[in-house]
Design a protein around this motif. Structure first.
Motif, mmCIF file in Angstrom:
data_model
loop_
_atom_site.group_PDB
_atom_site.id
_atom_site.type_symbol
_atom_site.label_atom_id
_atom_site.label_comp_id
_atom_site.label_asym_id
_atom_site.label_seq_id
_atom_site.Cartn_x
_atom_site.Cartn_y
_atom_site.Cartn_z
ATOM 1 N N GLN A 58 0.798 -1.184 -0.069
ATOM 2 C CA GLN A 58 -0.078 0.103 -0.004
ATOM 3 C C GLN A 58 0.782 1.160 -0.177
ATOM 4 N N LYS A 61 2.675 1.358 -3.931
ATOM 5 C CA LYS A 61 2.117 1.026 -4.995
ATOM 6 C C LYS A 61 2.130 2.174 -5.926
ATOM 7 N N HIS A 62 2.089 3.470 -5.655
ATOM 8 C CA HIS A 62 2.317 4.237 -6.617
ATOM 9 C C HIS A 62 3.677 4.973 -6.792
ATOM 10 N N VAL A 63 4.581 4.170 -6.085
ATOM 11 C CA VAL A 63 6.251 4.525 -6.262
ATOM 12 C C VAL A 63 6.687 3.920 -7.221
ATOM 13 N N SER A 65 6.518 1.017 -10.525
ATOM 14 C CA SER A 65 5.486 0.440 -11.431
ATOM 15 C C SER A 65 5.714 -1.023 -11.367
ATOM 16 N N GLU A 129 -0.368 -6.375 -7.729
ATOM 17 C CA GLU A 129 -1.512 -5.791 -8.113
ATOM 18 C C GLU A 129 -2.832 -6.752 -8.138
#
Ligand code: IMP
Length: 197
Positions: A58, A61-63, A65, A129
């Motif tokens: 969590q 996950k945006h840091v 790919s 994911e």
């Protein structure tokens, strides 16, 4: 794929890095900028392994790919103590997570017993994911009557794997890594990662 290892335990990180074959590179949690202790409120090793993987997934996950997080939760289960210290292995003798105090407490608890059978267990969680998998490894053995050896960490000075007379801490990293609970779990993880998904 970016593989991030959700562990701040340097010993575990070194063992897992040594166990992964060429072609598998992991970024540690610290290298990814996570420095806090991950909470481990679960009632089982499997649950805590999943919680660690989820926590780091969590956060990152945006840091990264194509992020996949691997988490290792492990413990020592002693037969005559009904599986203790088990999920409480790190904090058996108190919150301070002191290996020496844990080993002394275990020796005290085993004093009245002749059965010294135990096993180490590792559960690795892989979280991505669309991935959530767990891989278990174990090694059986017995608990020595006093700490012996200087390598490794945790209960290694007390754990004599089946088929040996020496403790993990006497056998050294190469032998430990060839038979350990962690190596069995990592092997299963690697087999899974090698299959195209
Ligand atoms: P955790 O998996 O970080 O919750 O910690 C589990 C605890 O189990 C560690 O602090 C060690 O005391 C013990 N432990 C886990 N794996 C090993 C190992 O390979 N050798 C010795 N002790 C271990």
């Amino acid at each position: 794929m970016n593989l991030v290892l959700a562990s701040a335990n340097k010993h575990k990180v070194d063992e897992i890095k040594a166990l992964l074959p060429n072609g598998f590179t992991v970024v540690t949690m610290k290298e990814a900028g996570i420095h806090e202790d991950i909470p481990e409120p679960g009632a089982t090793i499997a649950e805590n392994s999943q919680l660690k993987a989820e926590y780091v997934y969590q956060k990152l996950k945006h840091v990264f790919s194509d992020l996949e997080v691997i988490a290792d939760d492990s413990g020592l289960e002693v037969e005559v103590l009904n599986g203790a210290p088990g999920v409480h292995s790190a904090r058996y003798a108190g919150e301070a997570k002191n290996d020496e105090a844990n080993n002394l407490k275990l020796l005290e608890a085993l004093k009245p017993h002749s059965n010294r059978k135990a096993r180490f267990v590792t559960i690795i969680t892989l979280q991505g994911e669309s991935t959530l998998e767990q891989f278990e490894g174990e090694v059986k053995g017995t608990i020595a009557f006093a700490p012996r050896g200087t390598t490794g960490f945790g209960y290694d000075p007390l754990f004599i794997p089946t088929g040996y007379r020496s403790t993990f801490a006497e056998l050294g990293a190469d032998i430990k890594n060839s038979i350990s609970h962690r190596s069995a779990a990592v092997k299963r993880l690697v087999e899974f990662l090698k299959i195209p998904h």
